[in-house]
Design a protein around this motif. Sequence first.
Motif, PDB file in Angstrom:
ATOM      1  N   ASN A   1     -38.185   3.433   7.908  1.00 54.67           N
ATOM      2  CA  ASN A   1     -38.030   3.386   6.453  1.00 54.67           C
ATOM      3  C   ASN A   1     -39.407   3.454   5.776  1.00 54.67           C
ATOM      4  OD1 ASN A   1     -39.175   0.717   6.207  1.00 54.67           O
ATOM      5  ND2 ASN A   1     -37.191  -0.153   6.775  1.00 54.67           N
TER       6      ASN A   1
ATOM      7  N   GLU B   1     -41.179   1.296   3.972  1.00 55.75           N
ATOM      8  CA  GLU B   1     -42.101   0.174   4.208  1.00 55.75           C
ATOM      9  C   GLU B   1     -42.709   0.246   5.606  1.00 55.75           C
ATOM     10  OE1 GLU B   1     -42.463  -4.677   3.949  1.00 55.75           O
ATOM     11  OE2 GLU B   1     -40.842  -3.664   2.883  1.00 55.75           O
TER      12      GLU B   1
ATOM     13  N   TRP C   1     -44.301  -0.648  -3.561  1.00 59.07           N
ATOM     14  CA  TRP C   1     -42.990  -0.551  -2.933  1.00 59.07           C
ATOM     15  C   TRP C   1     -42.300  -1.923  -2.893  1.00 59.07           C
ATOM     16  CZ3 TRP C   1     -39.387   2.796  -1.760  1.00 59.07           C
ATOM     17  CH2 TRP C   1     -38.374   2.429  -0.872  1.00 59.07           C
ATOM     18  N   ARG C   2     -43.057  -2.930  -2.480  1.00 59.65           N
ATOM     19  CA  ARG C   2     -42.474  -4.276  -2.377  1.00 59.65           C
ATOM     20  C   ARG C   2     -42.112  -4.848  -3.748  1.00 59.65           C
ATOM     21  NH1 ARG C   2     -46.583  -6.610   2.255  1.00 59.65           N
ATOM     22  NH2 ARG C   2     -45.407  -5.804   4.045  1.00 59.65           N
TER      23      ARG C   2
ATOM     24  N   SER D   1     -41.407  -2.993  -6.631  1.00 58.70           N
ATOM     25  CA  SER D   1     -40.443  -2.237  -7.429  1.00 58.70           C
ATOM     26  C   SER D   1     -39.387  -1.479  -6.623  1.00 58.70           C
ATOM     27  CB  SER D   1     -41.193  -1.229  -8.304  1.00 58.70           C
ATOM     28  OG  SER D   1     -41.772  -0.217  -7.485  1.00 58.70           O
ATOM     29  N   GLY D   2     -39.611  -1.329  -5.321  1.00 62.57           N
ATOM     30  CA  GLY D   2     -38.682  -0.532  -4.528  1.00 62.57           C
ATOM     31  C   GLY D   2     -38.867   0.956  -4.746  1.00 62.57           C
TER      32      GLY D   2
END
Length: 167
Positions: free
Chosen positions: A2, A4, A58-59, A61-62
């Motif tokens: 994925n 992350e 990423w962490r 806001s996704g």
Amino acid sequence: MNVEEALKTALEFENNVRDAYHDMAEEAGSDVGRKVFAVLAAEEQHHVEYLESRLSEWRRSGAITAEGLTTAVPKRDAIEAGVQALAAEAKGEIHGGEVEMLRRALHMETEASDFYKRMVEELPAEAKPLFARFVEIEDGHTAIVQAELDFASGSGFMFDFRDFEMV
């Protein structure tokens, strides 16, 4: 993998390559070698900082953006011109141990480039631009290292083309 996991893996690559270039800059026996490896180490540090910011984004806001990723590495034609000038100036300044370091650097850059290409193929559309930009940059690093290796090894080839006749 994925997004992350891809970012974390990219950070591992970039940290390892940065550390290797830093060590090579310290070990290089010539000013040319020290300069090449120091520039590449600084470039990899910039990648680490950039990837850390993307992982935080990423962490938080996704989502992930590819904005702001620059490189100090010139385009391939500028690299070719620079290596030609280097060949005229250096005249045997690169030491034998640096050839082995350059081979190691080429292997690291190829691995990194292959990883980023795989991420472009495998990850969701939103992550592709970021990793595609890394492919471009790593390909530039590979070109620099290959050019230095061609010059240092005295193979008579530059970027896989015969540059001069060996006598």
